[in-house]
Design a protein around this motif. Structure first.
Motif, short mmCIF file in Angstrom:
data_model
loop_
_atom_site.label_atom_id
_atom_site.label_comp_id
_atom_site.label_asym_id
_atom_site.label_seq_id
_atom_site.Cartn_x
_atom_site.Cartn_y
_atom_site.Cartn_z
N MET A 175 1.69 11.94 -9.89
CA MET A 175 0.90 13.16 -9.79
C MET A 175 1.78 14.39 -9.92
O MET A 175 1.43 15.38 -10.59
N MET A 176 2.97 14.37 -9.29
CA MET A 176 3.88 15.50 -9.36
C MET A 176 4.40 15.71 -10.79
O MET A 176 4.58 16.84 -11.24
N LEU A 177 4.62 14.62 -11.53
CA LEU A 177 5.04 14.75 -12.93
C LEU A 177 3.95 15.39 -13.78
O LEU A 177 4.23 16.21 -14.67
N VAL A 178 2.70 15.01 -13.50
CA VAL A 178 1.58 15.61 -14.22
C VAL A 178 1.48 17.10 -13.92
O VAL A 178 1.29 17.94 -14.82
N TYR A 203 1.95 6.73 -6.86
CA TYR A 203 0.90 7.65 -7.30
C TYR A 203 1.31 9.10 -7.04
O TYR A 203 1.05 9.98 -7.86
N LEU A 204 1.97 9.35 -5.92
CA LEU A 204 2.42 10.70 -5.61
C LEU A 204 3.46 11.19 -6.62
O LEU A 204 3.39 12.33 -7.09
N PHE A 205 4.41 10.31 -6.98
CA PHE A 205 5.41 10.68 -7.97
C PHE A 205 4.76 10.99 -9.32
O PHE A 205 5.10 11.97 -9.99
N VAL A 219 0.84 -1.20 0.00
CA VAL A 219 0.00 0.00 0.00
C VAL A 219 0.88 1.25 0.00
O VAL A 219 0.61 2.22 -0.73
N TYR A 220 1.95 1.23 0.81
CA TYR A 220 2.86 2.37 0.88
C TYR A 220 3.51 2.63 -0.48
O TYR A 220 3.58 3.77 -0.95
N ILE A 221 3.98 1.57 -1.13
CA ILE A 221 4.62 1.73 -2.44
C ILE A 221 3.63 2.25 -3.47
O ILE A 221 3.97 3.11 -4.31
N LEU A 229 7.77 17.89 -3.81
CA LEU A 229 7.64 16.43 -3.66
C LEU A 229 8.25 15.97 -2.34
O LEU A 229 7.69 15.11 -1.64
N LEU A 230 9.40 16.52 -1.96
CA LEU A 230 10.02 16.17 -0.69
C LEU A 230 9.13 16.57 0.48
O LEU A 230 8.97 15.82 1.45
N PHE A 231 8.53 17.76 0.37
CA PHE A 231 7.62 18.23 1.41
C PHE A 231 6.42 17.28 1.53
O PHE A 231 6.01 16.88 2.63
N MET A 232 5.84 16.90 0.41
CA MET A 232 4.67 16.00 0.41
C MET A 232 5.04 14.62 0.96
O MET A 232 4.27 14.01 1.70
N LYS A 233 6.24 14.13 0.59
CA LYS A 233 6.65 12.79 1.04
C LYS A 233 6.87 12.76 2.54
O LYS A 233 6.52 11.76 3.21
N GLU A 234 7.44 13.80 3.12
CA GLU A 234 7.64 13.84 4.57
C GLU A 234 6.31 13.80 5.30
O GLU A 234 6.14 13.06 6.28
N HIS A 235 5.35 14.59 4.84
CA HIS A 235 4.03 14.58 5.48
C HIS A 235 3.29 13.27 5.22
O HIS A 235 2.58 12.75 6.11
N PHE A 236 3.49 12.72 4.01
CA PHE A 236 2.85 11.43 3.70
C PHE A 236 3.39 10.32 4.59
O PHE A 236 2.62 9.47 5.07
N ASP A 237 4.70 10.29 4.84
CA ASP A 237 5.29 9.26 5.70
C ASP A 237 4.72 9.35 7.11
O ASP A 237 4.46 8.32 7.75
N LYS A 238 4.53 10.56 7.63
CA LYS A 238 3.97 10.72 8.98
C LYS A 238 2.54 10.23 9.03
O LYS A 238 2.14 9.49 9.96
#
Length: 210
Positions: A35-38, A31-33, A24-26, A68-77
């Motif tokens: 979305m950011m490319l789009v 999907y986040l990656f 699920v995490y992967i 993307l780094l900002f979104m990934k940090e919040h997503f991991d939390k």
């Protein structure tokens, strides 16, 4: 990720809950990656249509990577909290719940000593099975050897039968008696041959002396 093996849950679901959460995490991360490319592609198209815009694609890529780094940090939390909830409330089997295939243990409980005794008995039976299999193999090999010996004996008997028929055709009577007489004659011939050889040696010695 949780380090609890969750063996009972794995038995029930057919997969480890941790593996499920990892997939699920992967999936969310991929999907986040995407979305950011789009979003980056849309921004490039919009800025390309604005006259006099001096923002380069490399600057947009740097901004995209920061976001993307900002979104990934919040997503991991957020995912860590979601994982904890799912592992405790959704993918967890309570301690007081017994799976149907394990109810026989409740009906027929056994101690660790009894289980070890069964294990020892099982090992003994396995050893006996191996020994019996080896013995059976040896007996099969011996049986094959006996078949070969039997075939050779049958050939010898056929040969004797043929000799006996020949003796009868030539009026030699019983083959056993003829064979005995032949053996005696052969022995006599050997004695005569030996006597001739001895006399021949004596004569040679006599000639040498003369």
């Amino acid at each position: 990720m949780s380090v609890d093996p969750m063996a009972y849950e794995t038995q029930f679901f057919g997969f480890t809950p941790q593996t499920c959460m990892l997939r699920v995490y992967i999936a969310f991360q991929d999907y986040l990656f995407e979305m950011m490319l789009v979003v980056e592609g849309v921004m490039l198209k919009k800025l390309d249509g604005i006259p006099g815009c001096n923002i380069s694609p490399s600057q947009i890529r740097k901004c995209t990577e920061k976001f993307l780094l900002f979104m990934k940090e919040h997503f991991d939390k957020l995912f860590a909290k979601m994982e904890e909830v799912l592992l405790q409330l959704v993918l967890n089997i309570p301690k007081n719940v017994l799976l149907p295939e394990d109810r026989v243990q409740e009906q027929y409980p056994y101690s660790q000593e009894e289980f070890q005794a069964l294990q020892d008995e099982l090992q003994q039976l396995q050893q006996q099975c191996r020994e019996e299999a080896a013995l059976e193999q040896a007996l099969r090999a011996e049986l094959e050897e006996q078949k070969v010996v039997k075939a050779e004996l049958e050939k010898i008997l056929q040969c004797f039968d043929g000799l006996e028929n020949i003796c009868r055709e030539h009026g030699a009577g019983n083959f056993k008696e003829s064979f005995a007489l032949l053996t005696q004659s052969s022995k006599k011939l050997q004695d005569v041959l030996k006597d001739v050889e001895e006399k021949s040696k004596k004569m040679k010695q006599h000639d040498q002396l003369m």
